[in-house]
Write a protein that holds these residues in place. Structure first.
Motif, PDB file in Angstrom:
ATOM      1  N   SER A 190       9.076  -1.263   4.598  1.00 49.85           N
ATOM      2  CA  SER A 190       8.311  -0.090   5.035  1.00 49.85           C
ATOM      3  C   SER A 190       9.083   1.188   4.742  1.00 49.85           C
ATOM      4  O   SER A 190      10.307   1.178   4.625  1.00 49.85           O
ATOM      5  CB  SER A 190       7.991  -0.184   6.533  1.00 49.85           C
ATOM      6  N   THR A 191       8.333   2.278   4.601  1.00 44.72           N
ATOM      7  CA  THR A 191       8.922   3.619   4.530  1.00 44.72           C
ATOM      8  C   THR A 191       8.212   4.457   5.579  1.00 44.72           C
ATOM      9  O   THR A 191       7.042   4.220   5.895  1.00 44.72           O
ATOM     10  CB  THR A 191       8.772   4.272   3.136  1.00 44.72           C
ATOM     11  N   TYR A 192       8.941   5.436   6.104  1.00 45.13           N
ATOM     12  CA  TYR A 192       8.389   6.184   7.243  1.00 45.13           C
ATOM     13  C   TYR A 192       9.105   7.524   7.385  1.00 45.13           C
ATOM     14  O   TYR A 192      10.266   7.665   6.986  1.00 45.13           O
ATOM     15  CB  TYR A 192       8.545   5.359   8.546  1.00 45.13           C
ATOM     16  N   GLY A 193       8.399   8.477   7.983  1.00 49.41           N
ATOM     17  CA  GLY A 193       9.025   9.763   8.265  1.00 49.41           C
ATOM     18  C   GLY A 193       9.813   9.715   9.560  1.00 49.41           C
ATOM     19  O   GLY A 193      10.834  10.390   9.711  1.00 49.41           O
ATOM     20  N   GLY A 194       9.329   8.934  10.504  1.00 46.82           N
ATOM     21  CA  GLY A 194       9.974   8.853  11.823  1.00 46.82           C
ATOM     22  C   GLY A 194      10.631   7.507  12.051  1.00 46.82           C
ATOM     23  O   GLY A 194      11.841   7.363  11.918  1.00 46.82           O
ATOM     24  N   SER A 195       9.816   6.509  12.373  1.00 44.81           N
ATOM     25  CA  SER A 195      10.373   5.182  12.629  1.00 44.81           C
ATOM     26  C   SER A 195       9.389   4.104  12.216  1.00 44.81           C
ATOM     27  O   SER A 195       8.190   4.326  12.159  1.00 44.81           O
ATOM     28  CB  SER A 195      10.719   5.022  14.113  1.00 44.81           C
TER      29      SER A 195
ATOM     30  N   GLY B   1       3.772   2.242   3.802  1.00 45.93           N
ATOM     31  CA  GLY B   1       4.208   3.370   4.605  1.00 45.93           C
ATOM     32  C   GLY B   1       3.720   3.117   6.034  1.00 45.93           C
ATOM     33  O   GLY B   1       2.854   2.261   6.253  1.00 45.93           O
ATOM     34  N   ILE B   2       4.305   3.852   6.978  1.00 44.50           N
ATOM     35  CA  ILE B   2       3.808   3.750   8.357  1.00 44.50           C
ATOM     36  C   ILE B   2       2.830   4.900   8.568  1.00 44.50           C
ATOM     37  O   ILE B   2       3.180   6.069   8.376  1.00 44.50           O
ATOM     38  CB  ILE B   2       4.974   3.830   9.373  1.00 44.50           C
ATOM     39  N   TYR B   3       1.601   4.550   8.901  1.00 43.62           N
ATOM     40  CA  TYR B   3       0.552   5.554   9.121  1.00 43.62           C
ATOM     41  C   TYR B   3       0.029   5.384  10.548  1.00 43.62           C
ATOM     42  O   TYR B   3      -0.441   4.298  10.910  1.00 43.62           O
ATOM     43  CB  TYR B   3      -0.597   5.359   8.115  1.00 43.62           C
ATOM     44  N   PHE B   4       0.159   6.459  11.322  1.00 46.21           N
ATOM     45  CA  PHE B   4      -0.273   6.423  12.725  1.00 46.21           C
ATOM     46  C   PHE B   4       0.330   5.206  13.446  1.00 46.21           C
ATOM     47  O   PHE B   4      -0.348   4.469  14.160  1.00 46.21           O
ATOM     48  CB  PHE B   4      -1.800   6.423  12.823  1.00 46.21           C
TER      49      PHE B   4
ATOM     50  N   TYR C 266       0.878  -1.174   0.000  1.00 41.60           N
ATOM     51  CA  TYR C 266       0.000   0.000   0.000  1.00 41.60           C
ATOM     52  C   TYR C 266       0.908   1.215   0.000  1.00 41.60           C
ATOM     53  O   TYR C 266       1.851   1.304   0.792  1.00 41.60           O
ATOM     54  CB  TYR C 266      -0.905   0.029   1.242  1.00 41.60           C
ATOM     55  N   SER C 267       0.616   2.163  -0.899  1.00 42.77           N
ATOM     56  CA  SER C 267       1.438   3.363  -0.997  1.00 42.77           C
ATOM     57  C   SER C 267       0.554   4.491  -1.467  1.00 42.77           C
ATOM     58  O   SER C 267      -0.038   4.417  -2.541  1.00 42.77           O
ATOM     59  CB  SER C 267       2.582   3.125  -1.995  1.00 42.77           C
ATOM     60  N   ASN C 268       0.469   5.550  -0.685  1.00 40.62           N
ATOM     61  CA  ASN C 268      -0.480   6.599  -1.017  1.00 40.62           C
ATOM     62  C   ASN C 268       0.095   8.010  -0.875  1.00 40.62           C
ATOM     63  O   ASN C 268      -0.120   8.854  -1.743  1.00 40.62           O
ATOM     64  CB  ASN C 268      -1.706   6.436  -0.100  1.00 40.62           C
TER      65      ASN C 268
HETATM   66  C1  LIG Z   1      -1.729  10.045   7.576  1.00 44.85           C
HETATM   67  C2  LIG Z   1      -0.260   9.820   7.786  1.00 44.85           C
HETATM   68  C3  LIG Z   1       0.221   9.314   8.986  1.00 44.85           C
HETATM   69  C4  LIG Z   1       1.585   9.066   9.169  1.00 44.85           C
HETATM   70  N1  LIG Z   1       2.017   8.535  10.358  1.00 44.85           N
HETATM   71  C5  LIG Z   1       3.343   8.257  10.534  1.00 44.85           C
HETATM   72  C6  LIG Z   1       3.796   7.642  11.735  1.00 44.85           C
HETATM   73  O1  LIG Z   1       3.033   7.349  12.655  1.00 44.85           O
HETATM   74  N2  LIG Z   1       5.134   7.401  11.865  1.00 44.85           N
HETATM   75  C7  LIG Z   1       6.030   7.705  10.865  1.00 44.85           C
HETATM   76  O2  LIG Z   1       7.223   7.452  11.032  1.00 44.85           O
HETATM   77  N3  LIG Z   1       5.613   8.274   9.694  1.00 44.85           N
HETATM   78  C8  LIG Z   1       4.295   8.537   9.501  1.00 44.85           C
HETATM   79  N4  LIG Z   1       3.856   9.091   8.312  1.00 44.85           N
HETATM   80  C9  LIG Z   1       4.832   9.295   7.216  1.00 44.85           C
HETATM   81  C10 LIG Z   1       4.798   8.131   6.215  1.00 44.85           C
HETATM   82  O3  LIG Z   1       5.040   6.896   6.874  1.00 44.85           O
HETATM   83  C11 LIG Z   1       5.862   8.284   5.125  1.00 44.85           C
HETATM   84  O4  LIG Z   1       5.715   9.516   4.447  1.00 44.85           O
HETATM   85  C12 LIG Z   1       5.782   7.112   4.161  1.00 44.85           C
HETATM   86  O5  LIG Z   1       6.946   7.081   3.365  1.00 44.85           O
HETATM   87  C13 LIG Z   1       4.544   7.204   3.271  1.00 44.85           C
HETATM   88  O6  LIG Z   1       4.574   6.146   2.355  1.00 44.85           O
HETATM   89  P1  LIG Z   1       3.806   6.219   0.948  1.00 44.85           P
HETATM   90  O7  LIG Z   1       4.292   7.447   0.223  1.00 44.85           O
HETATM   91  O8  LIG Z   1       4.199   4.955   0.282  1.00 44.85           O
HETATM   92  O9  LIG Z   1       2.350   6.263   1.278  1.00 44.85           O
HETATM   93  C14 LIG Z   1       2.509   9.357   8.117  1.00 44.85           C
HETATM   94  C15 LIG Z   1       2.023   9.886   6.913  1.00 44.85           C
HETATM   95  C16 LIG Z   1       0.654  10.119   6.738  1.00 44.85           C
HETATM   96  C17 LIG Z   1       0.160  10.675   5.424  1.00 44.85           C
END
Ligand SMILES: Cc1cc2nc3c(=O)[nH]c(=O)nc-3n(C[C@H](O)[C@H](O)[C@H](O)COP(=O)(O)O)c2cc1C
Length: 144
Positions: A80-85, A52-55, A8-10
């Protein structure tokens, strides 16, 4: 080894870039969990779940796909990809319920403009970059 990755990637297509880098030139089926709710995975020896990691967790479409479609006893990995961890707790629980063998996981930063990060132009800009994608390919090749 025949492999499939359910992803899943959004947000910024960060995870899509990782799974497409792996699939390019390799025998890997990509299944978008946002578009496909069920598939027969019995013919795949190696199955990846990517999000991605969401919430704080993998997107529920991926976790639900695993709960509904993963056959018993498969070799499984996570991307996984993530902004934080990263956090793989929920997806780990879903695959463990199917007696899966977790053979590895790869994660990298992904551009993140969610919430307040948008105000500062986002974090992890430019990720995944070419180095991240090369690390992802090497990780996958190491599983084979
Ligand atoms: C709604 C939302 C919630 C997110 N929650 C987190 C989070 O809890 N921890 C984190 O490390 N990154 C979080 N992120 C950042 C995403 O994990 C990061 O941008 C990821 O690469 C998105 O992947 P995608 O582009 O494939 O959807 C969040 C992003 C969005 C849009």
């Amino acid at each position: 080894m025949k492999a499939a990755i359910i992803y899943y990637s959004n947000h910024h297509s960060n995870t899509r870039k990782v799974v497409e880098a792996i699939a390019q030139g390799r025998d890997v089926a990509l299944i978008d969990a946002a578009a496909t709710k069920s598939a027969d995975l019995s013919g795949y020896e190696l199955i990846g779940f990517a999000s991605g990691i969401y919430f704080g967790k993998f997107h529920e479409s991926v976790t639900e796909f695993a709960a509904n479609n993963l056959p018993q006893g498969k070799k499984v990995f996570f991307l996984s990809t993530y902004g934080g961890s990263r956090n793989t707790k929920a997806i780990e629980e879903a695959v463990k319920a199917k007696s899966a063998q977790i053979v590895g996981q790869f994660g990298c930063k992904g551009y993140d403009t969610f919430g307040p990060f948008k105000l500062v132009g986002g974090i992890c800009k430019g990720h995944p970059n070419e180095e991240d994608l090369e690390h992802a390919r090497r990780f996958f090749d190491g599983l084979l």
